[in-house]
Design a protein around this motif. Structure first.
Motif, mmCIF file in Angstrom:
data_model
loop_
_atom_site.group_PDB
_atom_site.id
_atom_site.type_symbol
_atom_site.label_atom_id
_atom_site.label_comp_id
_atom_site.label_asym_id
_atom_site.label_seq_id
_atom_site.Cartn_x
_atom_site.Cartn_y
_atom_site.Cartn_z
ATOM 1 N N PRO A 164 -3.500 5.530 -3.629
ATOM 2 C CA PRO A 164 -3.332 6.204 -4.899
ATOM 3 C C PRO A 164 -1.696 5.863 -5.604
ATOM 4 O O PRO A 164 -1.104 5.481 -4.840
ATOM 5 C CB PRO A 164 -3.498 7.649 -4.703
ATOM 6 C CG PRO A 164 -3.278 8.018 -3.300
ATOM 7 C CD PRO A 164 -3.816 6.656 -2.610
ATOM 8 N N ALA A 165 -1.869 5.788 -6.783
ATOM 9 C CA ALA A 165 -0.567 5.409 -7.494
ATOM 10 C C ALA A 165 0.493 6.427 -6.894
ATOM 11 O O ALA A 165 1.555 6.162 -6.783
ATOM 12 C CB ALA A 165 -0.570 5.561 -8.942
ATOM 13 N N SER A 166 0.030 7.556 -6.582
ATOM 14 C CA SER A 166 1.003 8.890 -6.151
ATOM 15 C C SER A 166 1.278 8.813 -4.643
ATOM 16 O O SER A 166 1.743 9.854 -4.136
ATOM 17 C CB SER A 166 0.547 9.937 -6.743
ATOM 18 O OG SER A 166 -0.674 10.248 -6.129
ATOM 19 N N ILE A 167 0.900 7.598 -3.945
ATOM 20 C CA ILE A 167 1.034 7.731 -2.678
ATOM 21 C C ILE A 167 2.241 8.010 -1.955
ATOM 22 O O ILE A 167 2.345 8.774 -1.008
ATOM 23 C CB ILE A 167 0.453 6.408 -2.165
ATOM 24 C CG1 ILE A 167 0.016 6.688 -0.482
ATOM 25 C CG2 ILE A 167 1.395 5.235 -2.211
ATOM 26 C CD1 ILE A 167 -0.773 5.341 0.248
ATOM 27 N N ASP A 168 3.266 7.940 -2.697
ATOM 28 C CA ASP A 168 4.778 8.105 -2.221
ATOM 29 C C ASP A 168 5.073 9.860 -2.301
ATOM 30 O O ASP A 168 5.985 10.210 -1.771
ATOM 31 C CB ASP A 168 5.733 7.738 -3.155
ATOM 32 C CG ASP A 168 5.773 5.908 -2.699
ATOM 33 O OD1 ASP A 168 5.082 5.557 -1.984
ATOM 34 O OD2 ASP A 168 6.883 5.396 -3.598
ATOM 35 N N HIS A 169 4.081 10.386 -3.043
ATOM 36 C CA HIS A 169 4.265 11.841 -3.242
ATOM 37 C C HIS A 169 3.158 12.728 -2.852
ATOM 38 O O HIS A 169 3.345 13.999 -2.726
ATOM 39 C CB HIS A 169 4.782 12.098 -4.619
ATOM 40 C CG HIS A 169 5.552 10.969 -5.224
ATOM 41 N ND1 HIS A 169 6.896 10.973 -4.709
ATOM 42 C CD2 HIS A 169 5.478 9.986 -5.979
ATOM 43 C CE1 HIS A 169 7.545 10.180 -5.629
ATOM 44 N NE2 HIS A 169 6.636 9.442 -6.234
ATOM 45 N N CYS A 170 1.919 12.164 -2.674
ATOM 46 C CA CYS A 170 0.747 12.967 -2.300
ATOM 47 C C CYS A 170 0.626 13.164 -0.958
ATOM 48 O O CYS A 170 1.110 12.050 -0.208
ATOM 49 C CB CYS A 170 -0.518 12.503 -3.140
ATOM 50 S SG CYS A 170 -0.984 10.941 -2.708
ATOM 51 N N MET A 171 -0.105 13.996 -0.620
ATOM 52 C CA MET A 171 -0.390 14.187 1.309
ATOM 53 C C MET A 171 -1.798 13.903 1.521
ATOM 54 O O MET A 171 -2.791 13.771 0.580
ATOM 55 C CB MET A 171 0.012 15.568 1.505
ATOM 56 C CG MET A 171 1.572 15.750 1.137
ATOM 57 S SD MET A 171 2.107 17.524 1.608
ATOM 58 C CE MET A 171 3.896 17.464 1.445
ATOM 59 N N ILE A 172 -1.817 13.801 2.647
ATOM 60 C CA ILE A 172 -3.183 13.340 3.339
ATOM 61 C C ILE A 172 -4.242 14.301 3.090
ATOM 62 O O ILE A 172 -5.334 14.142 2.880
ATOM 63 C CB ILE A 172 -3.027 13.192 4.730
ATOM 64 C CG1 ILE A 172 -2.234 11.911 5.128
ATOM 65 C CG2 ILE A 172 -4.245 12.787 5.435
ATOM 66 C CD1 ILE A 172 -2.708 10.530 4.478
ATOM 67 N N GLY A 173 -3.891 15.472 2.893
ATOM 68 C CA GLY A 173 -4.837 16.612 2.831
ATOM 69 C C GLY A 173 -5.425 16.246 1.171
ATOM 70 O O GLY A 173 -6.482 16.379 1.135
ATOM 71 N N GLY A 174 -4.649 16.389 0.416
ATOM 72 C CA GLY A 174 -5.183 15.783 -0.978
ATOM 73 C C GLY A 174 -5.956 14.575 -1.180
ATOM 74 O O GLY A 174 -6.905 14.210 -1.738
ATOM 75 N N ILE A 175 -5.323 13.603 -0.434
ATOM 76 C CA ILE A 175 -5.931 12.403 -0.607
ATOM 77 C C ILE A 175 -7.652 12.168 0.080
ATOM 78 O O ILE A 175 -8.443 11.755 -0.680
ATOM 79 C CB ILE A 175 -5.308 11.276 0.450
ATOM 80 C CG1 ILE A 175 -3.888 10.918 -0.274
ATOM 81 C CG2 ILE A 175 -6.052 10.008 0.478
ATOM 82 C CD1 ILE A 175 -3.021 10.061 0.491
ATOM 83 N N ALA A 176 -7.675 13.092 1.193
ATOM 84 C CA ALA A 176 -8.953 13.275 1.738
ATOM 85 C C ALA A 176 -9.747 14.013 0.833
ATOM 86 O O ALA A 176 -11.228 14.028 0.643
ATOM 87 C CB ALA A 176 -8.947 13.685 3.240
ATOM 88 N N ALA A 177 -9.453 15.205 0.680
ATOM 89 C CA ALA A 177 -9.968 16.301 -0.243
ATOM 90 C C ALA A 177 -10.591 16.138 -1.476
ATOM 91 O O ALA A 177 -11.399 16.365 -2.286
ATOM 92 C CB ALA A 177 -9.350 17.652 -0.259
ATOM 93 N N ASN A 178 -9.616 14.941 -2.209
ATOM 94 C CA ASN A 178 -10.001 14.436 -3.435
ATOM 95 C C ASN A 178 -10.818 13.012 -3.352
ATOM 96 O O ASN A 178 -11.327 12.404 -4.277
ATOM 97 C CB ASN A 178 -8.792 14.464 -4.182
ATOM 98 C CG ASN A 178 -8.309 15.773 -5.017
ATOM 99 O OD1 ASN A 178 -9.032 16.391 -5.627
ATOM 100 N ND2 ASN A 178 -7.132 15.987 -4.215
#
Length: 978
Positions: A164-178
């Protein structure tokens, strides 16, 4: 390989007496909660320390807001550390029927991380990871940033699939859950496709580790009814061939609307179905406490081209010629998108000259080696050459150049927030169309935006996937404005589904925003199956209720977030959360996003006059949580696409709190700098003498006792406190052989800090810094000019940080005048040995004279004039905030690597949190900022180096090794050229 990051120390461990986390205040706050939440709090506090449970108005508001355009304020916020705590909380939720919502970084955009009940915050913990099979798999806990996961895999030349474009700031939990995807992963490398195993905690606290056979067997026995319902849904769904065909077709493009119901088509085993249905479930079915990804290759060789087309139609035609076998990514940006970032630093000048219809296509190709990369460039260029462009197609493999192109793309969403009208929200929608109909669908989308008055809306996104983001800035301050937004959403949703059979949410998740439209996209039969899925996993609707499945058809129009004005230093903020990870107080009190949220609330309460009791409470609590523990380091601006420096807002607030009495004292100190530095040297000398007499243990105990008795008013002493500095600076004559016939002169300004503070007793080199600096300059053949009246001079930084801006500017002007004279109006360069002071000088001086920080000057002017014998040792380096902001990190690293065999620069240590004097007055800030330092340093680390004396004190105290200026190392390793 196994590893885990900092997080053993309880987060929010320190409790200031005026902080709302003290027990007496907690009891008062508890009375404001409904009885069922009081009961919940008392039970949860039996196994979670009260410092990590928040029920006060400041922290519930600060934690409660995310990047979406909704506002729900939790009644209770809990910072959860591990599986055991999470399991107990979920069991408690079942007993009390109190709903809970999970939150990692809170960068989500569709309202899926909000609640008015209990918010469970993971940020700052859940940091374990394990690498398997030489990097081909990686197990990650949910509190790890996406960029960190890729950093762990860097040496294996692998990465996780989602990007995601926000990969520097988002977390694995959100990446997987979304089921977040991004620019390169498409539908083949997202979390759904690359998940290998998963550890899940269910609503009743049951844990399933899908990679463990005994755990799977236990789960089947304990959760037999859930298994039965999953099998029933699976069999019913697969018995309908039309439904199966529809599901397969819809997942050929990106789709995160509703649940990942394709799991029932792709898999037969209920455990596999559970594993994959959890992906994209947004915390509504269970909690993913660990995920193992199959990683993908991270190619070393990349090239990008920013191709300009005359209009959107030409750009869409170009995209239809591309595929992922040919290119890794193709990102499209319309003219308004480019306009939103064209004034940002480093952007190409030609962006401003483009026509109103110009459209950019950012294409990236990758190769395993330079030859393969070059061939891919040729192939991509050949495929596109027959479509007219504004400029010739030109790929670049120069990292700095293609990173600029990608910065354009990544900064679009937050940048829109910077140019929006005051009081408007920033709303981003996320749809996908079949690629063959992209041009037609894009025209319809633009027509709808114009029809409803959003003519400034921008359209951009992952063109290769037919995935558009469109951003507009509604002002939800009237019924008419809300009705206008409602009309747009209904019209767009209708043609996305019925005309194009597209996805209403391609990658941002359903959230509250699209929950009322899940049935529109999937039809009543599939929607009923989704409701049964929710009921099977969460029969009491206690896990993130209202998200994905919601019978309230107006939920997307409710609880809309206002963006009231506060101060021009922060008003452009969109609450994206990109600033959070870099903040030194993130695990102690508040983050920049939280500070801005709170300041907006305070300003709004002041302006409207409503709820004066709440206003007074927020003002009182903010003094410690938002003001006192703000390091004002400004690093938040470096990760903010809008360059918002929340520290500037803190300084502004401090300036507003200044009284005539404090101003009088500050001005008196400024006029008597020689006395101030003299007293400082005397005090440091006296304390150092006591240290030598009593020893570290006794003096340390006395200091802690004194601080406790004084309720933290007495500064905290530590064993790395400096001895007194030498006020007099005596330059050495330059080595004649090093001059080579040249007459080299430099003006050296030793800061008041380096003049006042000498080495600590345990420091390796017992010389004062100014002596070392003069030694190094002499070796390089420089004649050193010391400005006259040195004891009276200061850059003004101590006054600026406290909000005395006028006094700070007076001191800067006084120093500039002296330095102009000493340098003969800029004839000779000027070097300062303390980076924060030099940074202040660069910002405050108006004459344009040449100013250099000591590491920068050594790298640029001295290194080639010295003979360096590299030390056979491993060292640690800390690049100070001011050096980062002056973009000196690479020079810092290069200079260190020239002098030592191995250089460690910890990735997760940013600002040290010492912040001038706060390391003495608020040592908890320094402690929180450096919590991860020890774990990042190897046992054989011989020493540490930085370029700010106060920072070095804190770094030494938390690492147990001596930190001194990098100039010490260079001087030790260097000799004059012969």
């Amino acid at each position: 390989m196994t590893h885990w990051q900092s997080g053993t120390r309880p987060l929010n461990y320190y409790v200031n007496p005026s902080d709302p986390r003290n027990l007496k205040q907690k009891e008062e706050d508890l009375k404001e909660l409904p009885q069922e939440y009081q009961d919940f709090y008392r039970e949860v506090s039996q196994f979670v320390p009260y410092q990590r449970i928040f029920i006060d108005p400041l922290y519930t508001l600060g934690y409660g807001i995310d990047a979406s355009f909704y506002r729900l304020i939790p009644k209770i916020v809990i910072r959860v550390l591990n599986d055991a705590e999470m399991g107990e909380i979920l069991r408690l939720s079942q007993r009390t029927k109190i709903p809970v919502t999970f939150r990692t970084a809170g960068t989500s955009l569709s309202g899926q991380a909000l609640t008015d009940s209990v918010l469970l915050v993971l940020q700052g913990s859940w940091r374990h990871y394990k690498i398997h099979d030489h990097g081909k798999k990686i197990s990650l806990e949910p509190g790890i940033l996406g960029v960190e996961a890729n950093r762990y895999l860097r040496s294996y030349k692998r990465k996780i699939g989602p990007d995601p474009a926000s990969i520097d700031h988002c977390m694995i939990g959100g990446i997987a859950a979304n089921n977040a995807s991004g620019m390169c992963c498409g539908t083949s490398d997202n979390s759904y496709k690359t998940v290998d195993e998963m550890r899940i905690i269910f609503d009743d606290g049951t844990v399933l580790d899908t990679g463990d056979s005994s755990s799977r067997q236990y789960f089947r026995e304990r959760k037999g009814e859930l298994i039965r319902q999953i099998e029933e849904i699976r069999d019913e769904l697969n018995a309908d061939p039309d439904l199966v065909a529809m599901i397969k077709k819809k997942y050929k493009i990106k789709n995160t609307t509703g649940y990942s119901i394709n799991a029932f088509v792709d898999f037969q085993d209920p455990i596999e179905i559970i594993k994959h249905i959890l992906i994209g479930s947004e915390g509504t079915l269970g909690f993913i406490s660990e995920i193992t990804y199959k990683t993908v290759v991270d190619y070393d060789h990349k090239a990008s081209a920013l191709i300009m087309y005359p209009d959107m139609d030409h750009a869409c035609r170009a995209v239809m010629k591309l595929d992922r076998d040919l290119v890794a990514a193709a990102e499209m940006m319309d003219r308004p998108s480019l306009r939103s970032v064209e004034d940002a630093p480093g952007m190409p000048d030609y962006l401003k000259s483009l026509s109103d219809t110009a459209t950019a296509l950012l294409v990236e190709v990758r190769g395993a080696n330079p030859e393969e990369l070059e061939q891919r460039i040729k192939n991509a260029t050949a495929v596109l050459e027959d479509i007219p462009t504004i400029f010739p197609i030109s790929f670049t493999s120069v990292k700095s150049e293609y990173e600029t192109y990608w910065k354009i793309r990544k900064d679009i969403f937050p940048a829109v927030g910077g140019v929006r009208a005051q009081g408007t929200a920033v709303l981003i929608e996320d749809v996908a169309f079949p690629l063959e109909r992209l041009a037609e669908a894009t025209a319809d989308l633009r027509d709808s935006l114009n029809k409803f008055g959003y003519t400034d809306a921008i359209i951009y996104g992952h063109a290769l996937d037919g995935n558009w983001h469109f951003i507009f800035t509604p002002k939800f301050d009237s019924d008419e404005e809300i009705a206008r937004y409602e009309g747009l959403m209904n019209e767009v949703n209708e043609f996305v589904v019925k005309k194009y059979n597209g996805s209403l949410k391609a990658e941002h998740g359903t959230g509250r925003n699209m929950a009322p439209f899940v049935e529109l996209e999937w039809g009543s039969k599939t929607y009923e199956l989704m409701k049964r899925i929710k009921s099977a996993f969460d029969p009491h609707n206690l896990l993130n209720p209202g998200v994905i499945i919601n019978d309230n058809k107006n939920v997307y129009l409710e609880n809309l977030k206002a963006m009231p004005a506060s101060h021009d230093t922060i008003d452009r903020c969109t609450n994206c959360g990109f600033c959070q990870d870099i903040c030194p107080s993130k695990h102690l009190t508040t983050t920049p996003r939280m500070r801005i949220i709170l300041q907006r609330e305070i300003s709004d309460l002041k302006r409207t006059g409503r709820d004066p009791k709440r206003l007074m409470r927020l003002l009182r609590d903010y003094d410690y949580a938002g003001n006192a523990t703000c390091a004002t380091d400004g690093l938040c601006a470096t990760s903010c696409p809008l360059n918002i420096n929340t520290g500037d807002n803190t300084k502004y607030l401090r300036s507003r709190a200044i009284t005539p009495a404090t101003r009088k004292v500050a001005r008196a100190l400024a006029k008597n700098m020689n006395g101030v530095t003299g007293i400082m040297r005397f005090g440091l000398g006296a304390v150092d003498g006591v240290h030598g007499f009593l020893g570290t243990r006794i003096l340390g105990g006395m200091a802690r006792t004194a601080r406790d008795v004084s309720q933290s008013k007495i500064p905290l002493w530590n064993e790395w406190m400096p001895s007194k500095g030498k006020g007099k600076v005596r330059p050495r004559p330059p080595f004649a052989s090093a001059q080579g016939g040249e007459v080299l002169k430099v003006v050296y300004f030793p800061s008041c800090i380096s003049r006042s503070m000498g080495p600590a007793r345990k420091d390796k080199d017992q010389r004062p810094l100014n002596e070392v600096m003069c030694s190094l300059l002499a070796k390089a053949g420089y004649e050193v000019i010391i400005p006259p009246g040195l004891d009276k001079l200061c850059c003004g930084m101590p006054w600026e940080s406290k909000g005395f801006f006028d006094i700070a500017d007076e001191k800067s002007a006084e120093l500039e005048k002296v330095l102009l004279q000493a340098s003969e109006n800029g004839k000779y360069p000027i070097v300062c040995d303390t980076s924060p002071c030099l940074y202040r000088m660069k910002r405050a001086f108006t004459s344009g004279i040449e100013l250099h920080e000591s590491v920068e000057f050594t790298h640029d002017f001295l290194l080639h004039r010295l003979k360096i014998k590299k030390a056979r040792e491993t060292i640690a380096v800390h690049v100070t905030c001011s050096s980062v902001k002056m973009r000196l990190s690479e020079k810092f690293k290069a200079l260190a690597e020239a002098c030592a065999e191995k250089v460690i620069i910890p990735d997760d240590v940013h600002c040290c949190g010492f912040a001038g004097d706060k390391g003495f007055t608020y040592p908890e800030l320094n402690d929180a900022a450096l919590a991860g330092l020890n774990g990042a340093l190897p046992d054989n680390c011989a020493g540490g180096y930085s370029n700010s004396r106060t920072c070095e004190i804190g770094l030494s105290a938390h690492s147990g090794i001596s930190y001194q200026s990098l100039i010490y190392l260079v001087d030790r390793c260097s000799s004059p050229l012969r």
